[in-house]
Design a protein around this motif. Structure first.
Motif, PDB file in Angstrom:
ATOM      1  N   LYS A  16       0.806  -1.194  -0.082  1.00 20.10           N
ATOM      2  CA  LYS A  16       0.122   0.171   0.007  1.00 20.10           C
ATOM      3  C   LYS A  16       0.921   1.144  -0.117  1.00 20.10           C
ATOM      4  O   LYS A  16       0.568   2.144  -0.641  1.00 20.10           O
ATOM      5  CB  LYS A  16      -0.872  -0.023   1.144  1.00 20.10           C
ATOM      6  N   HIS A  17       2.166   1.255   0.768  1.00 18.06           N
ATOM      7  CA  HIS A  17       2.713   2.325   0.838  1.00 18.06           C
ATOM      8  C   HIS A  17       3.501   2.496  -0.466  1.00 18.06           C
ATOM      9  O   HIS A  17       3.641   3.655  -0.961  1.00 18.06           O
ATOM     10  CB  HIS A  17       4.038   2.049   1.910  1.00 18.06           C
ATOM     11  N   ALA A  18       3.916   1.615  -1.238  1.00 16.40           N
ATOM     12  CA  ALA A  18       4.361   1.681  -2.435  1.00 16.40           C
ATOM     13  C   ALA A  18       3.408   2.195  -3.498  1.00 16.40           C
ATOM     14  O   ALA A  18       3.783   3.217  -4.641  1.00 16.40           O
ATOM     15  CB  ALA A  18       4.948   0.471  -2.855  1.00 16.40           C
ATOM     16  N   LEU A  19       2.419   2.023  -3.514  1.00 16.67           N
ATOM     17  CA  LEU A  19       0.962   2.378  -4.392  1.00 16.67           C
ATOM     18  C   LEU A  19       0.954   3.877  -4.061  1.00 16.67           C
ATOM     19  O   LEU A  19       0.676   4.691  -5.070  1.00 16.67           O
ATOM     20  CB  LEU A  19      -0.243   1.575  -4.078  1.00 16.67           C
ATOM     21  N   GLU A  20       0.935   4.425  -2.652  1.00 16.50           N
ATOM     22  CA  GLU A  20       0.732   5.544  -2.501  1.00 16.50           C
ATOM     23  C   GLU A  20       1.869   6.328  -2.943  1.00 16.50           C
ATOM     24  O   GLU A  20       1.636   7.381  -3.421  1.00 16.50           O
ATOM     25  CB  GLU A  20       0.543   5.749  -0.820  1.00 16.50           C
ATOM     26  N   MET A  21       3.052   6.226  -2.836  1.00 17.14           N
ATOM     27  CA  MET A  21       4.327   6.677  -3.068  1.00 17.14           C
ATOM     28  C   MET A  21       4.263   7.039  -4.549  1.00 17.14           C
ATOM     29  O   MET A  21       4.822   7.990  -5.009  1.00 17.14           O
ATOM     30  CB  MET A  21       5.379   5.674  -2.745  1.00 17.14           C
ATOM     31  N   PHE A  22       3.867   6.168  -5.325  1.00 10.90           N
ATOM     32  CA  PHE A  22       3.495   6.359  -6.842  1.00 10.90           C
ATOM     33  C   PHE A  22       2.018   7.062  -7.406  1.00 10.90           C
ATOM     34  O   PHE A  22       1.642   6.933  -8.452  1.00 10.90           O
ATOM     35  CB  PHE A  22       3.866   5.194  -7.636  1.00 10.90           C
ATOM     36  N   ASP A  23       1.467   7.775  -6.345  1.00  5.66           N
ATOM     37  CA  ASP A  23       0.250   8.355  -6.545  1.00  5.66           C
ATOM     38  C   ASP A  23      -0.945   7.402  -7.096  1.00  5.66           C
ATOM     39  O   ASP A  23      -1.712   8.149  -7.925  1.00  5.66           O
ATOM     40  CB  ASP A  23       0.414   9.702  -7.320  1.00  5.66           C
ATOM     41  N   PHE A  24      -1.015   6.168  -6.771  1.00  7.25           N
ATOM     42  CA  PHE A  24      -2.193   5.424  -7.012  1.00  7.25           C
ATOM     43  C   PHE A  24      -3.232   5.819  -6.306  1.00  7.25           C
ATOM     44  O   PHE A  24      -3.396   5.895  -5.209  1.00  7.25           O
ATOM     45  CB  PHE A  24      -1.814   3.919  -7.037  1.00  7.25           C
ATOM     46  N   GLU A  25      -4.417   6.360  -7.099  1.00  2.00           N
ATOM     47  CA  GLU A  25      -5.439   7.055  -6.649  1.00  2.00           C
ATOM     48  C   GLU A  25      -6.345   5.808  -5.851  1.00  2.00           C
ATOM     49  O   GLU A  25      -7.144   6.484  -4.895  1.00  2.00           O
ATOM     50  CB  GLU A  25      -6.141   7.788  -7.792  1.00  2.00           C
TER      51      GLU A  25
END
Length: 154
Positions: free
Chosen positions: A88-97
């Motif tokens: 989840k952190h990786a997704l957030e880091m790359f702005d996955f909405e």
């Protein structure tokens, strides 16, 4: 037609089934990842790989009896589940909405973890070969212990 998990222990079936639920949610999230974002596509591949390991390794462990091999599979399952949690952190880091959907995965992994504990507790600690590396021996068995099978003349 018999399913793959027909010969699984009760605990193995429950774990396998929960792994399937996690895979299903991960696949739905993965389908939301934009095709044109290389970083997110890379994370998607990692997530899918980790999710599939939750069932693959249960299948492998259920197909064998030796404690050390079951524990080795269990360690891969644990790593895959823990790696999924932090994605989840990786997704957030790359702005996955749509990273908020990943909270569902985290809840399912917590349920999976509890089933995993029950599953591992049922492993037969008396059915083992000494792990000379010392990682997956049953309690009380050392990698330096004498193997009783060494005295069997062949």
């Amino acid at each position: 037609m018999k399913s793959l998990s027909d010969n699984f222990s009760y605990e193995g079936k429950q774990l396998f089934k929960k792994g399937g639920e996690i895979i299903e949610v991960i696949e739905h999230i993965a389908n939301l990842i934009p095709e044109d974002n290389e970083a997110l596509q890379s994370i998607k591949e990692i997530m899918l790989h980790d999710a599939y390991q939750l069932q693959v390794k249960v299948s492998g462990a259920e197909a064998i009896d030796l404690y050390d091999l079951k524990m080795e599979a269990a360690s891969f399952i644990r790593k895959a589940a823990k790696d999924l949690i932090v994605q989840k952190h990786a997704l957030e880091m790359f702005d996955f909405e749509d990273s908020g959907y990943f909270d569902i995965v985290r809840e399912l992994i917590e349920e999976y973890r509890l089933l995993f504990i029950q599953w591992v507790a049922k492993f037969d600690k008396w059915d083992y070969i000494i792990d000379r590396w010392g990682l997956f021996n049953p309690p009380g068995v050392s990698p330096h212990d004498k193997d009783p099978d060494d005295d069997i003349p062949f």
